[in-house]
Design a protein around this motif. Sequence first.
Motif, mmCIF file in Angstrom:
data_model
loop_
_atom_site.group_PDB
_atom_site.id
_atom_site.type_symbol
_atom_site.label_atom_id
_atom_site.label_comp_id
_atom_site.label_asym_id
_atom_site.label_seq_id
_atom_site.Cartn_x
_atom_site.Cartn_y
_atom_site.Cartn_z
ATOM 1 N N VAL A 160 35.973 -19.915 8.998
ATOM 2 C CA VAL A 160 36.908 -20.057 8.454
ATOM 3 C C VAL A 160 37.620 -18.685 7.998
ATOM 4 O O VAL A 160 38.929 -18.472 8.135
ATOM 5 N N SER A 161 36.763 -17.433 7.881
ATOM 6 C CA SER A 161 37.309 -16.254 7.745
ATOM 7 C C SER A 161 36.954 -15.427 8.490
ATOM 8 O O SER A 161 35.367 -14.918 8.485
ATOM 9 N N ASN A 162 37.399 -14.498 9.184
ATOM 10 C CA ASN A 162 36.799 -13.321 9.815
ATOM 11 C C ASN A 162 36.493 -12.141 9.042
ATOM 12 O O ASN A 162 35.757 -11.403 9.355
ATOM 13 N N ASP A 163 37.181 -12.320 7.610
ATOM 14 C CA ASP A 163 36.668 -11.373 6.558
ATOM 15 C C ASP A 163 35.347 -11.468 6.105
ATOM 16 O O ASP A 163 34.525 -10.318 5.856
ATOM 17 N N ILE A 198 35.367 -18.627 -12.586
ATOM 18 C CA ILE A 198 34.892 -19.951 -12.505
ATOM 19 C C ILE A 198 34.172 -20.524 -13.348
ATOM 20 O O ILE A 198 33.400 -21.520 -13.296
ATOM 21 N N GLU A 199 33.954 -19.658 -14.489
ATOM 22 C CA GLU A 199 33.017 -19.961 -15.545
ATOM 23 C C GLU A 199 33.196 -21.726 -16.440
ATOM 24 O O GLU A 199 32.214 -22.187 -16.794
ATOM 25 N N ASP A 200 34.620 -21.987 -16.209
ATOM 26 C CA ASP A 200 34.762 -23.130 -16.857
ATOM 27 C C ASP A 200 34.150 -24.458 -16.322
ATOM 28 O O ASP A 200 34.326 -25.442 -16.662
ATOM 29 N N ILE A 201 33.558 -24.270 -14.983
ATOM 30 C CA ILE A 201 33.114 -25.499 -14.103
ATOM 31 C C ILE A 201 31.735 -25.281 -14.080
ATOM 32 O O ILE A 201 31.213 -26.151 -13.376
ATOM 33 N N LYS A 202 31.017 -24.240 -14.679
ATOM 34 C CA LYS A 202 29.490 -24.133 -14.717
ATOM 35 C C LYS A 202 28.985 -25.172 -15.041
ATOM 36 O O LYS A 202 27.900 -25.965 -14.198
ATOM 37 N N ASP A 203 29.117 -26.192 -16.145
ATOM 38 C CA ASP A 203 28.428 -27.102 -16.426
ATOM 39 C C ASP A 203 28.453 -28.461 -15.439
ATOM 40 O O ASP A 203 27.579 -29.215 -15.653
ATOM 41 N N ILE A 204 29.656 -28.432 -14.675
ATOM 42 C CA ILE A 204 29.789 -29.736 -13.867
ATOM 43 C C ILE A 204 29.173 -29.432 -12.188
ATOM 44 O O ILE A 204 29.448 -30.211 -11.542
ATOM 45 N N CYS A 205 28.950 -27.943 -12.089
ATOM 46 C CA CYS A 205 28.880 -27.616 -10.630
ATOM 47 C C CYS A 205 27.394 -27.717 -10.584
ATOM 48 O O CYS A 205 26.432 -27.235 -11.197
ATOM 49 N N ASP A 206 26.856 -28.473 -9.620
ATOM 50 C CA ASP A 206 25.490 -28.510 -8.790
ATOM 51 C C ASP A 206 24.743 -27.162 -8.592
ATOM 52 O O ASP A 206 23.673 -27.012 -8.833
ATOM 53 N N ASP A 207 25.483 -26.241 -7.953
ATOM 54 C CA ASP A 207 25.042 -25.067 -7.443
ATOM 55 C C ASP A 207 25.885 -23.998 -7.965
ATOM 56 O O ASP A 207 26.673 -23.351 -7.054
ATOM 57 N N PHE A 208 26.283 -23.719 -9.056
ATOM 58 C CA PHE A 208 26.982 -22.839 -9.527
ATOM 59 C C PHE A 208 26.671 -21.469 -9.204
ATOM 60 O O PHE A 208 27.743 -20.538 -8.686
ATOM 61 N N GLU A 209 25.404 -20.959 -9.044
ATOM 62 C CA GLU A 209 25.402 -19.480 -8.440
ATOM 63 C C GLU A 209 25.427 -19.675 -6.990
ATOM 64 O O GLU A 209 25.962 -18.432 -6.581
ATOM 65 N N GLY A 210 25.242 -20.383 -6.096
ATOM 66 C CA GLY A 210 25.697 -20.655 -5.014
ATOM 67 C C GLY A 210 27.128 -20.456 -4.477
ATOM 68 O O GLY A 210 27.465 -19.716 -3.817
ATOM 69 N N LEU A 211 27.883 -21.216 -5.509
ATOM 70 C CA LEU A 211 29.361 -21.138 -5.325
ATOM 71 C C LEU A 211 29.881 -19.885 -5.772
ATOM 72 O O LEU A 211 30.699 -19.086 -4.964
ATOM 73 N N CYS A 212 29.427 -19.072 -6.535
ATOM 74 C CA CYS A 212 29.637 -17.667 -6.828
ATOM 75 C C CYS A 212 29.570 -16.666 -5.738
ATOM 76 O O CYS A 212 30.159 -15.841 -5.462
ATOM 77 N N GLN A 213 28.167 -16.897 -4.995
ATOM 78 C CA GLN A 213 27.806 -16.016 -3.888
ATOM 79 C C GLN A 213 28.567 -16.358 -2.821
ATOM 80 O O GLN A 213 29.111 -15.430 -2.062
ATOM 81 N N ARG A 214 29.004 -17.745 -2.639
ATOM 82 C CA ARG A 214 30.146 -17.946 -1.519
ATOM 83 C C ARG A 214 31.493 -17.510 -1.833
ATOM 84 O O ARG A 214 32.208 -16.764 -0.774
ATOM 85 N N ASN A 215 31.838 -17.343 -3.000
ATOM 86 C CA ASN A 215 33.247 -16.683 -3.233
ATOM 87 C C ASN A 215 33.105 -15.318 -3.289
ATOM 88 O O ASN A 215 34.150 -14.466 -2.712
ATOM 89 N N LEU A 216 32.055 -14.592 -3.681
ATOM 90 C CA LEU A 216 31.927 -13.290 -3.426
ATOM 91 C C LEU A 216 31.877 -12.829 -1.791
ATOM 92 O O LEU A 216 32.359 -11.898 -1.779
ATOM 93 N N ALA A 217 31.206 -13.753 -1.009
ATOM 94 C CA ALA A 217 31.270 -13.352 0.329
ATOM 95 C C ALA A 217 32.601 -13.450 0.903
ATOM 96 O O ALA A 217 33.075 -12.637 1.791
ATOM 97 N N ALA A 218 33.432 -14.403 0.423
ATOM 98 C CA ALA A 218 34.825 -14.689 1.007
ATOM 99 C C ALA A 218 35.824 -13.435 0.254
ATOM 100 O O ALA A 218 36.720 -12.980 1.493
ATOM 101 N N ASN A 219 35.581 -13.072 -0.760
ATOM 102 C CA ASN A 219 36.427 -12.262 -1.365
ATOM 103 C C ASN A 219 36.076 -10.737 -0.997
ATOM 104 O O ASN A 219 37.071 -9.904 -0.803
ATOM 105 N N THR A 220 34.823 -10.387 -0.704
ATOM 106 C CA THR A 220 34.463 -8.855 -0.736
ATOM 107 C C THR A 220 33.666 -8.621 0.715
ATOM 108 O O THR A 220 34.049 -7.329 1.166
ATOM 109 N N GLY A 221 33.505 -9.723 1.333
ATOM 110 C CA GLY A 221 32.733 -9.432 2.749
ATOM 111 C C GLY A 221 31.336 -9.529 2.840
ATOM 112 O O GLY A 221 31.053 -9.543 3.881
#
Length: 461
Positions: free
Chosen positions: A158-161, A275-298
């Motif tokens: 999806v992303s070369n970054d 994305i704090e507002d979806i924490k309670d409805i997210c099955d893997d909130f930490e995993g989502l944070c880490q995926r977003n971190l990789a996408a944004n920061t590399g």
Amino acid sequence: MSLKIGGTIEKVNGKELFYSEFAEKYLAGNQPVLLTGLMDDWTASKHWVSSNGQPNLLFFPTHFGKSKVQVADCDTREFTDQKRIEMSVSEFVNHWLQGSKGNHDVNGKSVLYLKDWHFVKEYPEYQAYITPLFFTDDWLNLYLDNYHMHDDLDADRVSNDISCSDYRFVYMGAKGSWTPLHADVFRSYSWNMKNTVYNIFDDISETEFPGFKKAIWLECIQEPNEIIFVPSGWYHQVHNLEDTISINHNWFNGYNLSWVWDLLLRDYKEAKEYIEDIKDICDDFEGLCQRNLAANTGMNFNDFFIFISRFSLANVVELYYLRGELNSESSIWHCSAIIKHFALNLSSIRKTALKMKSEGVEGNLSIINLLEALSDPKFLKLCTGLGRIYSVIHEEENWSCTMKKALMADFAMYGSQVCSPEDLITFIDYAVSKLSSNCDEQNPLLSVLYEIQPHEQNQHF
């Protein structure tokens, strides 16, 4: 906007500068410098520059015309950057050759700026330049020559970054092209050569960069055949005063590793808050944070942990080999510049791991099996590359791949699993204790790694 120019950037003849001086003053001191005299034998200086000193633009479509590249529209902003479009090199050069005036060409189109062309990866057989000695301690690109930074294959597509091939680039831009104010990726160092000149461009938003009006700027005009070193984390902006072709590397090493972690932690907290507002409805909130971190920061926490774990082992491998070679000559062992360099690297990794531990980074990290790493051809190549770089920097012995394999078989007794920053700290301490045994004189590992004075070393282990 009026800028407060606080001075100029020091200019130094690179042929008269020792690596130790560069490391102490500019790497450790994190200060900029202009270096001269380092491009005399470059192929790029011959092929890419016409006899009148201007860029030899026709050389590129002839030899590299089909390459697809990212091109920035200097007149159109998109979020915090300039709008990017994809073109072939031939298309880009044809646009350039139509001619430009000021910030627009004769057809009213914006000046285009070719950026982030992974030229070295795309044309490995064409050696356009030799990386100057001062910039060869490059952990980032050495690592990416052997591994992906991020191993999520779906995300890679999806992303070369996320899984960038390297951070060695060619830039090409007509007079008037420019780059917005920024600090480099990962808060890395960068070095950059240009065949023409550039300067600071001052169209900066105080809203976007609070406190900008209070900042004290250094101004620099980079002449042809000069190389500028941009310190880690320094914000800068470039304005090409003439038609320009440039080569740029981003990299980090033991001197600025902790700043890479600081950026990663800051970006993680921002991604998490967003994305704090979806924490309670997210099955893997930490995993989502880490995926977003990789996408944004590399990279994310796991990528960074694997990176520093592999480099810690590679540095220990090199030290263990040297200890075996120099065991009968401890005076050489304790005064060797290359040993002190490896010790500095381990100290930097250990301090960074301590920072990670203090932030509670423990779970969801990959397990690094040190024994498996020692038999991995990619890791063997990483070790060989690291040893070769430092042997050139410090003008000491180089070691063959065959000798490395023999070393690794002997080194297997150190093997264990590393799955947290605390494990990594324990491994480094254990390895240093083994390397320091039977060392009667001042031990550079202890003095550098733990900042222990000679009279205190007997009490440490």
